[in-house]
Design an enzyme around this catalytic site. Structure first.
Site, short mmCIF file in Angstrom:
data_model
loop_
_atom_site.label_atom_id
_atom_site.label_comp_id
_atom_site.label_asym_id
_atom_site.label_seq_id
_atom_site.Cartn_x
_atom_site.Cartn_y
_atom_site.Cartn_z
N LYS A 89 13.33 37.91 48.47
CA LYS A 89 12.86 38.63 49.65
C LYS A 89 11.35 38.72 49.52
CE LYS A 89 11.52 42.06 51.07
NZ LYS A 89 10.18 42.09 51.69
N ALA A 148 7.30 39.25 50.64
CA ALA A 148 6.61 40.28 51.44
C ALA A 148 6.59 39.86 52.90
CB ALA A 148 5.20 40.47 50.92
N GLY A 159 5.52 44.59 42.68
CA GLY A 159 4.92 45.32 43.78
C GLY A 159 4.39 46.65 43.31
N GLU A 178 7.46 44.63 37.63
CA GLU A 178 6.04 44.29 37.47
C GLU A 178 5.30 45.12 38.51
OE1 GLU A 178 4.79 42.37 35.22
OE2 GLU A 178 6.52 41.26 34.49
N LEU A 179 4.68 46.20 38.06
CA LEU A 179 4.17 47.18 39.03
C LEU A 179 2.64 47.24 39.06
CD1 LEU A 179 6.91 49.86 38.26
CD2 LEU A 179 6.98 47.96 39.88
N ARG A 201 -11.23 37.58 41.12
CA ARG A 201 -10.10 36.66 41.24
C ARG A 201 -9.18 37.20 42.33
NH1 ARG A 201 -5.05 36.54 37.88
NH2 ARG A 201 -4.04 34.60 38.45
P1 NAP Z 1 4.83 46.90 47.87
O1 NAP Z 1 4.45 47.60 49.10
O2 NAP Z 1 5.47 47.64 46.78
O3 NAP Z 1 5.77 45.70 48.35
C1 NAP Z 1 6.28 44.75 47.44
C2 NAP Z 1 7.55 44.17 48.01
O4 NAP Z 1 8.54 45.20 48.12
C3 NAP Z 1 7.41 43.58 49.40
O5 NAP Z 1 8.26 42.47 49.52
C4 NAP Z 1 7.90 44.72 50.28
O6 NAP Z 1 8.37 44.31 51.54
C5 NAP Z 1 9.04 45.24 49.44
N1 NAP Z 1 9.44 46.61 49.74
C6 NAP Z 1 8.69 47.64 50.18
N2 NAP Z 1 9.45 48.75 50.30
C7 NAP Z 1 10.70 48.40 49.93
C8 NAP Z 1 11.94 49.11 49.84
N3 NAP Z 1 12.04 50.39 50.16
N4 NAP Z 1 13.04 48.43 49.43
C9 NAP Z 1 12.97 47.13 49.10
N5 NAP Z 1 11.82 46.41 49.16
C10 NAP Z 1 10.70 47.04 49.57
O7 NAP Z 1 3.60 46.16 47.19
P2 NAP Z 1 2.53 45.20 47.88
O8 NAP Z 1 1.59 46.05 48.67
O9 NAP Z 1 3.20 44.05 48.56
O10 NAP Z 1 1.80 44.58 46.61
C11 NAP Z 1 0.75 45.21 45.97
C12 NAP Z 1 1.21 45.91 44.71
O11 NAP Z 1 1.88 44.98 43.87
C13 NAP Z 1 0.05 46.44 43.90
O12 NAP Z 1 0.34 47.72 43.42
C14 NAP Z 1 -0.04 45.46 42.73
O13 NAP Z 1 -0.62 46.00 41.58
C15 NAP Z 1 1.38 45.11 42.53
N6 NAP Z 1 1.50 43.83 41.82
C16 NAP Z 1 1.93 43.86 40.51
C17 NAP Z 1 2.01 42.68 39.80
C18 NAP Z 1 2.48 42.68 38.38
O14 NAP Z 1 2.83 41.62 37.89
N7 NAP Z 1 2.52 43.81 37.69
C19 NAP Z 1 1.66 41.48 40.40
C20 NAP Z 1 1.21 41.49 41.72
C21 NAP Z 1 1.14 42.68 42.43
P3 NAP Z 1 7.39 44.42 52.82
O15 NAP Z 1 6.38 43.40 52.64
O16 NAP Z 1 8.29 44.15 53.97
O17 NAP Z 1 6.84 45.81 52.83
#
Ligand code: NAP
Length: 483
Positions: free
Chosen positions: A181, A183, A235, A257-258, A285
């Site tokens: 699934k 983003a 995410g 992975e948060l 980056r």
């Molecule tokens: P996000 O809002 O948490 O969304 C991540 C994914 O989860 C998206 O596919 C989103 O779908 C989905 N999602 C959101 N709410 C959900 C729910 N209630 N149930 C199931 N799925 C849900 O994060 P983001 O804004 O896309 O990404 C940025 C974050 O990711 C940052 O905090 C970053 O640090 C983190 N990140 C971590 C790593 C790592 O490896 N640690 C790598 C990259 C990014 P939608 O798009 O439809 O909202």
């Protein structure tokens, strides 16, 4: 190279469940170009019933895929790697269009993302257990690794390809089926990848992609279905916590992975020029929209002025503009929300006394642009030191002793990665061991490597992706007792 229009017309926009299929009721949602704020195209908007169709498909072929010879799985993965590399320019342009980053950043991601298919094609053939005589001498112990079963991967928008391939590569190599699934902001890259996987010989049903504008509702029935065995998520920490709670229902294996809040520490004995080059990479980056992005710069007070001046000079070379313009080195942020967050964090720091050395104000107009920004003398109370900025903003603060520098670096709930610059080997080892993070870069501004275990501690999650460890997340251990 194909034109933007030709590329968009050629990319699948339906769900991928054993091939392209419409969402129930034919629903779609728009995908926006962050450089303009205009829609690029529309993709299928999955309903919960579509998610269950994908799970049915995954379950139907799980046993057969698990029983496929590891060498055969490896060769399919390798063929996918070759196809991604062949289509580097298409993937790069597509990611730039839907995510905004500069084309060169997208090309780097294609190389990085593809590599997970090559690395795990090699690992597929090296899944091993063990055989030993029990210490009591009364029997034999056999340890056997088996795929965990159907998996759900939920991925973020910042690396539309690599955050998927880091999960798909090891899952398929281990013999698991997977539903992805992606983003809602960046669904196109994963749909193109699904088609490439099919062309490379991946059997129908092994990999499905469900795009949706209501991620909670669409993934809910999967998380409560006992046929799903694993959830892997990349995410935000906030969503990750919710998903861990939901996954408790089926006691799913989980990898999380948060978010990050990486410190970048420069000691008084550092090579300042090298630290500035590293800072540019660690900060810019992916336009600063990386979980590994340096979020705060702790610089020893004796080199702080020199480091800041040189960092400002390097930032002056950054060219903000549409990612698809080859001369741009910094593209727009993903959306208005992200632009508002970055603006708010900078304004808060400035209101509390930080000095803007470069940037600090969005240019306005079409698209979600924010310039490369350096803030000096950032006060302790500034929110930017605690919260993930996810943009091209570098706050700098000073420290006086090694203990102070280390304590400031560790003063966060997050623990993904930390960077340190020093020429003293003893100090480097002390600091590497003392930093509370899953990964440490010593005199390095970029640490990601498909051959290394990527992951965090504390609020940055658990589980590892890449390296020898990455495949273990998709294997369960069976102990077989023999006489
Ligand atoms: P996000 O809002 O948490 O969304 C991540 C994914 O989860 C998206 O596919 C989103 O779908 C989905 N999602 C959101 N709410 C959900 C729910 N209630 N149930 C199931 N799925 C849900 O994060 P983001 O804004 O896309 O990404 C940025 C974050 O990711 C940052 O905090 C970053 O640090 C983190 N990140 C971590 C790593 C790592 O490896 N640690 C790598 C990259 C990014 P939608 O798009 O439809 O909202």
């Amino acid at each position: 190279m194909v034109s933007e229009r030709e590329l968009l017309e050629s990319v699948p926009t339906q769900l991928w469940i054993g091939g392209p299929v419409d969402a129930t009721g034919g629903a779609t949602f728009p995908v926006e170009n962050p450089a303009t704020g205009e829609p690029l195209t529309h993709v299928a908007d999955a309903a919960p019933a579509d998610a269950l169709r994908a799970l049915d498909a995954a379950v139907a072929v799980q046993d057969e895929w698990a029983a496929t010879a590891a060498r055969e799985r490896a060769e399919i993965l390798r063929a996918v790697y070759d196809r991604i590399v062949e289509r580097t320019e298409d993937f790069a342009l597509l990611m730039t269009l839907e995510m905004g980053k500069a084309l060169q950043e997208s090309r780097n991601e294609v190389r990085y993302g593809a590599e997970f298919f090559r690395w795990f094609s090699e690992e597929a053939a090296r899944i091993h257990g063990r055989y030993q005589t029990a210490p009591t001498g009364t029997g034999r112990i056999v340890v056997h690794k088996q795929p965990v079963g159907p998996c759900l991967a939920i991925t973020p928008w910042n690396f539309p390809l690599a955050m998927g391939t880091r999960k798909i590569g090891p899952a398929l190599a281990a013999g698991c089926t997977m539903i992805v699934k992606p983003a809602s902001a960046t669904p196109l890259t994963m749909l193109l990848l699904a088609r490439l996987c099919a062309e490379a010989g991946l059997p129908e049903g092994v990999l499905s992609v469900i795009t949706s504008s209501h991620s909670g509702a669409v993934t809910e029935p999967l998380l409560t279905d006992p046929r799903l065995r694993k959830l892997t998520f990349t995410g935000s920490t906030e969503v990750g916590k919710t998903l861990v709670e939901k996954s408790a229902h089926g006691l799913l294996r989980t990898s999380m992975e948060l978010g990050g809040n990486a410190p970048f520490v420069v000691f008084e004995d550092a090579d300042v020029d090298a630290a500035v080059s590293g800072a540019m990479l660690a900060k810019l980056r992916n336009g600063g929209e990386a979980c590994t992005a340096a979020n705060r710069f702790h610089v020893h007070n004796s080199v702080r002025a020199e480091f800041t001046d040189k960092f400002v000079a390097a930032m002056q070379e950054v060219k903000l503009g549409p990612g698809s313009d080859p001369s741009s080195t910094l593209g727009p942020l993903i959306n208005q929300d992200q632009l508002d967050t970055v603006t708010e964090l900078v304004d808060d720091a400035v209101a509390k006394g930080a000095e803007v050395r470069i940037g600090g104000k969005a240019p306005g107009g079409q698209g979600y642009y924010y310039p490369a920004t350096i803030l000096s003398d950032v006060p302790e109370a500034a929110r930017i030191l605690r919260e993930e900025v996810f943009g091209p903003v570098a706050p700098i603060i000073g420290f006086d002793t090694e203990e102070e520098g280390l304590a400031a670096a560790n003063d966060t709930e997050f623990g993904l990665v930390a960077y340190a610059y020093t020429r003293d080997l003893d100090r480097a080892l002390r600091i590497a061991e003392g930093l509370e993070s899953g990964m440490v870069g010593i005199n390095r501004g970029v640490i990601s490597d498909p051959a290394a275990p990527f992951g965090g501690v504390k609020a940055s999650g658990f589980g590892r992706e890449g390296g020898f460890e990455g495949i273990d997340e998709y294997l369960s251990t069976k102990y077989i007792a023999l006489p």
